[in-house]
Design a protein around this motif. Structure first.
Motif, PDB file in Angstrom:
ATOM      1  N   ASN A  22       0.821  -1.216   0.000  1.00 39.48           N
ATOM      2  CA  ASN A  22       0.000   0.000   0.000  1.00 39.48           C
ATOM      3  C   ASN A  22       0.853   1.263   0.000  1.00 39.48           C
ATOM      4  O   ASN A  22       0.344   2.357   0.222  1.00 39.48           O
ATOM      5  CB  ASN A  22      -0.934   0.007   1.221  1.00 39.48           C
ATOM      6  N   PHE A  23       2.149   1.117  -0.249  1.00 34.32           N
ATOM      7  CA  PHE A  23       3.025   2.287  -0.267  1.00 34.32           C
ATOM      8  C   PHE A  23       2.639   3.217  -1.417  1.00 34.32           C
ATOM      9  O   PHE A  23       2.305   2.755  -2.512  1.00 34.32           O
ATOM     10  CB  PHE A  23       4.489   1.873  -0.451  1.00 34.32           C
ATOM     11  N   PRO A  24       2.685   4.526  -1.188  1.00 33.28           N
ATOM     12  CA  PRO A  24       2.402   5.461  -2.283  1.00 33.28           C
ATOM     13  C   PRO A  24       3.447   5.352  -3.391  1.00 33.28           C
ATOM     14  O   PRO A  24       4.618   5.064  -3.121  1.00 33.28           O
ATOM     15  CB  PRO A  24       2.456   6.847  -1.615  1.00 33.28           C
ATOM     16  N   GLU A  25       2.994   5.557  -4.635  1.00 32.55           N
ATOM     17  CA  GLU A  25       3.882   5.479  -5.788  1.00 32.55           C
ATOM     18  C   GLU A  25       3.873   6.795  -6.547  1.00 32.55           C
ATOM     19  O   GLU A  25       2.804   7.364  -6.815  1.00 32.55           O
ATOM     20  CB  GLU A  25       3.451   4.335  -6.716  1.00 32.55           C
ATOM     21  N   TYR A  26       5.070   7.277  -6.877  1.00 29.24           N
ATOM     22  CA  TYR A  26       5.228   8.507  -7.649  1.00 29.24           C
ATOM     23  C   TYR A  26       5.859   8.127  -8.981  1.00 29.24           C
ATOM     24  O   TYR A  26       7.014   7.725  -9.033  1.00 29.24           O
ATOM     25  CB  TYR A  26       6.096   9.511  -6.871  1.00 29.24           C
ATOM     26  N   ALA A  27       5.047   8.213 -10.026  1.00 30.60           N
ATOM     27  CA  ALA A  27       5.490   7.741 -11.339  1.00 30.60           C
ATOM     28  C   ALA A  27       6.042   8.897 -12.168  1.00 30.60           C
ATOM     29  O   ALA A  27       5.567  10.040 -12.070  1.00 30.60           O
ATOM     30  CB  ALA A  27       4.329   7.076 -12.072  1.00 30.60           C
ATOM     31  N   PHE A  28       7.057   8.576 -12.976  1.00 28.83           N
ATOM     32  CA  PHE A  28       7.706   9.568 -13.836  1.00 28.83           C
ATOM     33  C   PHE A  28       7.535   9.146 -15.287  1.00 28.83           C
ATOM     34  O   PHE A  28       7.816   8.000 -15.645  1.00 28.83           O
ATOM     35  CB  PHE A  28       9.197   9.669 -13.483  1.00 28.83           C
ATOM     36  N   ILE A  29       7.074  10.087 -16.094  1.00 26.93           N
ATOM     37  CA  ILE A  29       6.843   9.784 -17.510  1.00 26.93           C
ATOM     38  C   ILE A  29       7.174  11.023 -18.349  1.00 26.93           C
ATOM     39  O   ILE A  29       7.182  12.150 -17.847  1.00 26.93           O
ATOM     40  CB  ILE A  29       5.369   9.341 -17.743  1.00 26.93           C
ATOM     41  N   GLY A  30       7.450  10.805 -19.612  1.00 25.22           N
ATOM     42  CA  GLY A  30       7.720  11.917 -20.527  1.00 25.22           C
ATOM     43  C   GLY A  30       8.090  11.348 -21.883  1.00 25.22           C
ATOM     44  O   GLY A  30       8.177  10.137 -22.054  1.00 25.22           O
ATOM     45  N   ARG A  31       8.298  12.252 -22.823  1.00 23.98           N
ATOM     46  CA  ARG A  31       8.733  11.800 -24.136  1.00 23.98           C
ATOM     47  C   ARG A  31      10.070  11.094 -24.008  1.00 23.98           C
ATOM     48  O   ARG A  31      10.853  11.383 -23.097  1.00 23.98           O
ATOM     49  CB  ARG A  31       8.876  12.988 -25.082  1.00 23.98           C
ATOM     50  N   SER A  32      10.368  10.212 -24.948  1.00 20.74           N
ATOM     51  CA  SER A  32      11.649   9.517 -24.949  1.00 20.74           C
ATOM     52  C   SER A  32      12.797  10.523 -24.948  1.00 20.74           C
ATOM     53  O   SER A  32      12.737  11.541 -25.643  1.00 20.74           O
ATOM     54  CB  SER A  32      11.752   8.615 -26.182  1.00 20.74           C
ATOM     55  N   ASN A  33      13.798  10.242 -24.143  1.00 25.28           N
ATOM     56  CA  ASN A  33      15.017  11.064 -24.052  1.00 25.28           C
ATOM     57  C   ASN A  33      14.805  12.412 -23.371  1.00 25.28           C
ATOM     58  O   ASN A  33      15.558  13.350 -23.596  1.00 25.28           O
ATOM     59  CB  ASN A  33      15.634  11.280 -25.440  1.00 25.28           C
ATOM     60  N   VAL A  34      13.799  12.492 -22.502  1.00 25.74           N
ATOM     61  CA  VAL A  34      13.524  13.751 -21.808  1.00 25.74           C
ATOM     62  C   VAL A  34      14.404  13.909 -20.556  1.00 25.74           C
ATOM     63  O   VAL A  34      14.449  14.963 -19.941  1.00 25.74           O
ATOM     64  CB  VAL A  34      12.016  13.848 -21.445  1.00 25.74           C
ATOM     65  N   GLY A  35      15.107  12.827 -20.187  1.00 27.87           N
ATOM     66  CA  GLY A  35      15.991  12.889 -19.018  1.00 27.87           C
ATOM     67  C   GLY A  35      15.374  12.277 -17.772  1.00 27.87           C
ATOM     68  O   GLY A  35      15.709  12.631 -16.646  1.00 27.87           O
ATOM     69  N   LYS A  36      14.467  11.328 -17.991  1.00 25.63           N
ATOM     70  CA  LYS A  36      13.731  10.699 -16.889  1.00 25.63           C
ATOM     71  C   LYS A  36      14.640   9.923 -15.932  1.00 25.63           C
ATOM     72  O   LYS A  36      14.641  10.153 -14.720  1.00 25.63           O
ATOM     73  CB  LYS A  36      12.690   9.759 -17.513  1.00 25.63           C
ATOM     74  N   SER A  37      15.416   9.011 -16.497  1.00 22.86           N
ATOM     75  CA  SER A  37      16.292   8.182 -15.657  1.00 22.86           C
ATOM     76  C   SER A  37      17.340   9.037 -14.947  1.00 22.86           C
ATOM     77  O   SER A  37      17.661   8.802 -13.778  1.00 22.86           O
ATOM     78  CB  SER A  37      16.972   7.100 -16.508  1.00 22.86           C
ATOM     79  N   SER A  38      17.864  10.042 -15.638  1.00 24.90           N
ATOM     80  CA  SER A  38      18.857  10.943 -15.025  1.00 24.90           C
ATOM     81  C   SER A  38      18.255  11.684 -13.836  1.00 24.90           C
ATOM     82  O   SER A  38      18.905  11.864 -12.802  1.00 24.90           O
ATOM     83  CB  SER A  38      19.374  11.951 -16.051  1.00 24.90           C
ATOM     84  N   LEU A  39      17.000  12.126 -13.975  1.00 27.93           N
ATOM     85  CA  LEU A  39      16.346  12.844 -12.881  1.00 27.93           C
ATOM     86  C   LEU A  39      16.108  11.910 -11.693  1.00 27.93           C
ATOM     87  O   LEU A  39      16.321  12.296 -10.541  1.00 27.93           O
ATOM     88  CB  LEU A  39      15.019  13.452 -13.354  1.00 27.93           C
ATOM     89  N   ILE A  40      15.677  10.693 -11.975  1.00 34.72           N
ATOM     90  CA  ILE A  40      15.464   9.720 -10.893  1.00 34.72           C
ATOM     91  C   ILE A  40      16.772   9.466 -10.144  1.00 34.72           C
ATOM     92  O   ILE A  40      16.807   9.434  -8.908  1.00 34.72           O
ATOM     93  CB  ILE A  40      14.870   8.400 -11.447  1.00 34.72           C
ATOM     94  N   ASN A  41      17.859   9.324 -10.878  1.00 34.03           N
ATOM     95  CA  ASN A  41      19.172   9.127 -10.251  1.00 34.03           C
ATOM     96  C   ASN A  41      19.562  10.347  -9.404  1.00 34.03           C
ATOM     97  O   ASN A  41      20.115  10.201  -8.310  1.00 34.03           O
ATOM     98  CB  ASN A  41      20.242   8.841 -11.310  1.00 34.03           C
ATOM     99  N   ALA A  42      19.282  11.540  -9.914  1.00 34.42           N
ATOM    100  CA  ALA A  42      19.614  12.762  -9.175  1.00 34.42           C
ATOM    101  C   ALA A  42      18.774  12.875  -7.901  1.00 34.42           C
ATOM    102  O   ALA A  42      19.275  13.249  -6.839  1.00 34.42           O
ATOM    103  CB  ALA A  42      19.393  13.987 -10.066  1.00 34.42           C
ATOM    104  N   LEU A  43      17.481  12.533  -7.997  1.00 39.28           N
ATOM    105  CA  LEU A  43      16.597  12.608  -6.829  1.00 39.28           C
ATOM    106  C   LEU A  43      17.061  11.666  -5.726  1.00 39.28           C
ATOM    107  O   LEU A  43      17.033  12.014  -4.543  1.00 39.28           O
ATOM    108  CB  LEU A  43      15.154  12.254  -7.218  1.00 39.28           C
ATOM    109  N   THR A  44      17.466  10.457  -6.124  1.00 42.89           N
ATOM    110  CA  THR A  44      17.840   9.442  -5.134  1.00 42.89           C
ATOM    111  C   THR A  44      19.302   9.542  -4.710  1.00 42.89           C
ATOM    112  O   THR A  44      19.708   8.911  -3.739  1.00 42.89           O
ATOM    113  CB  THR A  44      17.582   8.026  -5.692  1.00 42.89           C
ATOM    114  N   GLY A  45      20.092  10.325  -5.471  1.00 37.39           N
ATOM    115  CA  GLY A  45      21.511  10.433  -5.161  1.00 37.39           C
ATOM    116  C   GLY A  45      22.289   9.184  -5.525  1.00 37.39           C
ATOM    117  O   GLY A  45      23.371   8.930  -5.010  1.00 37.39           O
TER     118      GLY A  45
END
Length: 197
Positions: A22-45
């Motif tokens: 039941n943990f809350p989920e925050y999903a990330f989406i965008g056009r391909s190559n928008v920098g999604k994975s890079s942002l997730i890495n930056a958020l989590t350190g």
């Protein structure tokens, strides 16, 4: 918010196989190559928590990352990648829509938009679809380190102006860069506040 722990849990193509919590989920989406994975890495350190690639269309699954054993970041496949065949695009669309519309744990969808570009039809149509379906979302402008402050601000204002044609009230908006960590604290604070609700 301080992220003490971030770990990859699973990847899959079926919303019914997502983690049974039941943990809350925050999903990330965008056009391909928008920098999604890079942002997730930056958020989590974590430099390589989410796989980054210079090639668009790399994320092909629903990826769950457990944060502080309390909530999830969900990395969704990018939309609008033209190199995929029609059948593949239809499958991706169905997978993404099933997660967004059917996953009760999804607390907020962060829609990533490349701040280097003026408003793109594909992004505006996707945002409109979210509104029609009552999906809670926020806008996250990425790659603000790639240009001058004025250009980024102008493009963000152009998006807001375009959205105001359809929306009485704009969603929360964040300006980010995964290179210089711009917007990181604001995003994490926003998630922390929603976790308290």
């Amino acid at each position: 918010m301080i992220i003490k722990e971030a770990k990859f849990i699973q990847s899959n193509t079926d919303v019914n196989k997502c983690p049974n919590t039941n943990f809350p989920e925050y999903a990330f989406i965008g056009r391909s190559n928008v920098g999604k994975s890079s942002l997730i890495n930056a958020l989590t350190g974590r430099k390589s928590l989410a796989m980054t690639s210079s090639k668009p269309g790399k994320t092909m699954l629903i990826n769950h990352f457990l944060i502080n054993n309390e909530w999830y970041i969900v990395d969704l496949p990018g939309y609008g990648y033209a190199q995929r065949g029609k059948e593949s695009r239809v499958q991706f669309k169905k997978m993404i829509e099933n997660y967004i519309l059917d996953r009760e744990q999804m607390t907020n969808l962060f829609v990533l938009v490349d701040s280097r570009h003026s408003p793109q039809k594909i992004d505006l149509e996707f945002i409109e679809w979210l509104g029609e379906n009552g999906v809670p979302f926020s806008l996250v402008f990425t790659k603000l380190d790639k240009m001058g402050v004025e250009v980024g601000r102008r493009n963000m204002e152009a998006y807001k102006k375009e959205l105001k044609k359809q929306w009485d009230e704009l969603p929360p908006i964040f300006a980010t860069s995964s290179v210089d960590n711009r917007g990181r604290e604001e995003l994490l604070d926003y998630i922390e506040e929603m976790n308290k609700l």
